[in-house]
Design an enzyme around this catalytic site. Structure first.
Site, PDB file in Angstrom:
ATOM      1  N   ARG A  76       0.821  -1.223   0.000  1.00 48.61           N
ATOM      2  CA  ARG A  76       0.000   0.000   0.000  1.00 48.61           C
ATOM      3  C   ARG A  76       0.852   1.268   0.000  1.00 48.61           C
ATOM      4  O   ARG A  76       0.450   2.277  -0.569  1.00 48.61           O
ATOM      5  CB  ARG A  76      -0.964  -0.009   1.185  1.00 48.61           C
ATOM      6  CG  ARG A  76      -2.085  -0.992   0.947  1.00 48.61           C
ATOM      7  CD  ARG A  76      -3.072  -1.010   2.065  1.00 48.61           C
ATOM      8  NE  ARG A  76      -4.280  -1.713   1.641  1.00 48.61           N
ATOM      9  CZ  ARG A  76      -5.144  -2.276   2.464  1.00 48.61           C
ATOM     10  NH1 ARG A  76      -4.947  -2.209   3.758  1.00 48.61           N
ATOM     11  NH2 ARG A  76      -6.208  -2.879   2.002  1.00 48.61           N
TER      12      ARG A  76
ATOM     13  N   LYS B 256     -19.831 -16.071   1.326  1.00 48.07           N
ATOM     14  CA  LYS B 256     -21.233 -15.735   1.548  1.00 48.07           C
ATOM     15  C   LYS B 256     -21.929 -15.137   0.337  1.00 48.07           C
ATOM     16  O   LYS B 256     -21.385 -14.238  -0.294  1.00 48.07           O
ATOM     17  CB  LYS B 256     -21.326 -14.711   2.683  1.00 48.07           C
ATOM     18  CG  LYS B 256     -21.251 -15.329   4.036  1.00 48.07           C
ATOM     19  CD  LYS B 256     -21.781 -14.350   5.051  1.00 48.07           C
ATOM     20  CE  LYS B 256     -21.868 -14.988   6.416  1.00 48.07           C
ATOM     21  NZ  LYS B 256     -21.894 -13.992   7.455  1.00 48.07           N
TER      22      LYS B 256
HETATM   23  P1  AMP Z   1     -15.237 -13.814   0.931  1.00 46.04           P
HETATM   24  O1  AMP Z   1     -14.643 -12.915   1.984  1.00 46.04           O
HETATM   25  O2  AMP Z   1     -16.725 -13.869   0.953  1.00 46.04           O
HETATM   26  O3  AMP Z   1     -14.655 -13.550  -0.439  1.00 46.04           O
HETATM   27  O4  AMP Z   1     -14.808 -15.270   1.347  1.00 46.04           O
HETATM   28  C1  AMP Z   1     -13.488 -15.715   1.346  1.00 46.04           C
HETATM   29  C2  AMP Z   1     -13.429 -16.999   2.135  1.00 46.04           C
HETATM   30  O5  AMP Z   1     -14.282 -17.943   1.534  1.00 46.04           O
HETATM   31  C3  AMP Z   1     -12.065 -17.642   2.187  1.00 46.04           C
HETATM   32  O6  AMP Z   1     -11.596 -17.584   3.506  1.00 46.04           O
HETATM   33  C4  AMP Z   1     -12.324 -19.068   1.753  1.00 46.04           C
HETATM   34  O7  AMP Z   1     -11.700 -20.035   2.580  1.00 46.04           O
HETATM   35  C5  AMP Z   1     -13.821 -19.205   1.915  1.00 46.04           C
HETATM   36  N1  AMP Z   1     -14.382 -20.269   1.079  1.00 46.04           N
HETATM   37  C6  AMP Z   1     -14.264 -20.414  -0.244  1.00 46.04           C
HETATM   38  N2  AMP Z   1     -14.845 -21.556  -0.644  1.00 46.04           N
HETATM   39  C7  AMP Z   1     -15.323 -22.176   0.463  1.00 46.04           C
HETATM   40  C8  AMP Z   1     -16.015 -23.389   0.705  1.00 46.04           C
HETATM   41  N3  AMP Z   1     -16.297 -24.227  -0.285  1.00 46.04           N
HETATM   42  N4  AMP Z   1     -16.366 -23.674   1.976  1.00 46.04           N
HETATM   43  C9  AMP Z   1     -16.050 -22.833   2.973  1.00 46.04           C
HETATM   44  N5  AMP Z   1     -15.411 -21.662   2.808  1.00 46.04           N
HETATM   45  C10 AMP Z   1     -15.047 -21.337   1.564  1.00 46.04           C
END
Ligand code: AMP
Length: 403
Positions: free
Chosen positions: A37, A199
């Site tokens: 950054r 999510k």
């Molecule tokens: P986000 O912040 O919503 O982009 O989520 C990122 C997180 O999603 C990461 O820490 C990943 O480990 C998690 N993630 C991705 N795929 C899966 C899955 N199949 N089951 C559980 N967590 C997941």
């Protein structure tokens, strides 16, 4: 509407105050563990100094929540900046007040003053008008180069602009607006969006905004199971948020009405151990059994990555793409065992002839982990800000700048 940048104004002998994003990771001894950054702010800083201005820099660091926390002082950043610029960067004892005003007044062209952590004052995040005034009176020209906080209406990103006549963007902010903006408003087609992560709820806005813009939307990662459920499939113990189910159903319906290709995984890597437990004890991931399945996920098993058939399908779609926006990993990429899907997407994006935009957050971490960041057209510096931009929202910190 295009915003004015530091290129469009006279900077000679001006006193400039610039909001930067120096929210860098520190270890327990306040050593900077990643200075990306700081590096990203250098082009604007150097340009402003070369044009004969004096520069006051301001940023937040961590979450001091309105209290002075010495561990979150910007002093290590002043030191690192001094090394990179080859000049002294004067560290202010605070970000407002008489002492700071006197230091700012004494600055000569070519000199740099770094203000102390803005969030040592709760007035910063409250966008307090008096606090904005105190910041504004330090300089004549305002520059925002902090994309990571541009989605927040804080004193240093929004309030201050009401008190200053000249408010423009720095090069980093300009670049973010250009790439993320073009990707959603004026993309070279076909536009493919790849969305993953944990999510559905955090990406709904993006999916909805891209439904009438993208040619294909690929959904992977933890949020794909809510879509499986919406299709009436069994998902075992995979990540699922009941509240997101109607949203996923709505998106499936809307995509078919709008003729957008919504691609869900064909096959899934599943494991017999709990992913949450693996984060507490990584050896659980090593001993976990895995299988690749199509269709229903068996009871007691959990989906952790996209399978090889899905990877091939994604590659096929990406081959013809001219613009690609990616946000969110395809699996639990923190564990090498479940990172194949995410790595494959990163590697393929690095070699295709398309505008590739990595929209912040964990997909940036994934691209960095593969050492492929410099093979992408644009890697965003803002997680929340890039998501809001892709949702089509107006970012207060950008909106406040001169047209
Ligand atoms: P986000 O912040 O919503 O982009 O989520 C990122 C997180 O999603 C990461 O820490 C990943 O480990 C998690 N993630 C991705 N795929 C899966 C899955 N199949 N089951 C559980 N967590 C997941």
């Amino acid at each position: 509407m295009p915003k004015k940048t530091i290129r469009d104004i006279d900077l000679n002998a001006k006193k400039v105050i610039m909001r930067a994003d120096f929210n860098v990771p520190l270890d327990e001894n306040q050593n900077i563990t990643d200075d990306t950054r700081i590096e990203a702010a250098l082009p604007s800083i150097k340009y402003i100094l070369e044009k004969g201005a004096s520069l006051i820099l301001m940023s937040h660091l961590g979450r001091p929540k309105g209290e002075v926390k010495s561990k979150l002082s910007l002093a290590p950043i002043a030191e690192r900046l001094s090394e990179k610029l080859g000049i002294e960067v004067i560290m202010a004892p605070d970000c407002v007040g008489e002492q700071v005003e006197s230091l700012a007044a004494k600055l000569s062209p070519g000199q740099v003053l770094l203000l102390e952590n803005l969030r040592f004052h709760s007035e910063e995040t409250k966008n307090d008008p008096d606090f904005s005034d105190q910041l504004a009176k330090l300089a004549e020209v305002y520059v925002n180069d902090a994309f990571g906080t541009a989605h927040r209406a804080h004193a240093s990103t929004a309030g201050i602009t009401k008190k200053m006549d000249v408010c423009v963007s720095g090069f980093l902010l300009e670049k973010e607006i250009k790439f993320l903006g073009d990707a959603v408003t004026n993309p070279e087609k076909p536009l493919v969006a790849i969305l993953g992560g944990a999510k559905v709820s955090s990406k709904i806005g993006v999916i909805k905004n891209l439904l009438n813009k993208a040619d294909s939307i690929i959904i992977g990662g933890g949020m794909s199971y809510t879509f499986f459920k919406a299709q009436g499939r069994e998902i075992g113990k995979s990540l699922f948020t009941e509240a997101d189910l109607p949203v996923a159903e709505g998106i499936l319906k809307e995509a078919s009405e709008q003729n957008v290709e919504l691609v869900l995984p064909i096959d899934t890597v599943i494991t017999d151990k709990d992913v949450g437990d693996m984060f507490d004890d990584p050896s659980i991931a090593d001993s976990a059994e895995t299988k690749i399945i199509e269709g229903d996920i068996p009871e007691d098993w959990e989906g952790v990555d996209i399978g090889p058939k899905t990877i091939e399908k994604i590659k096929g779609i990406l081959t013809d793409a001219r613009t690609v926006v990616w946000n969110g990993p395809m699996g639990v990429f923190e564990f090498e065992k479940f990172a194949a899907g995410t790595n494959a997407v990163a590697e393929y994006l690095a070699q295709i002839n398309a505008m590739t935009i990595i929209g912040g957050g964990d997909s940036v971490a994934a691209v960095n982990k593969c050492g492929l960041a410099d093979k992408m057209t644009h890697v965003s510096t803002g997680g929340g800000a890039s998501l809001e931009f892709l949702e089509g929202k107006v970012l207060p910190g950008v909106d406040a700048l001169d047209d």
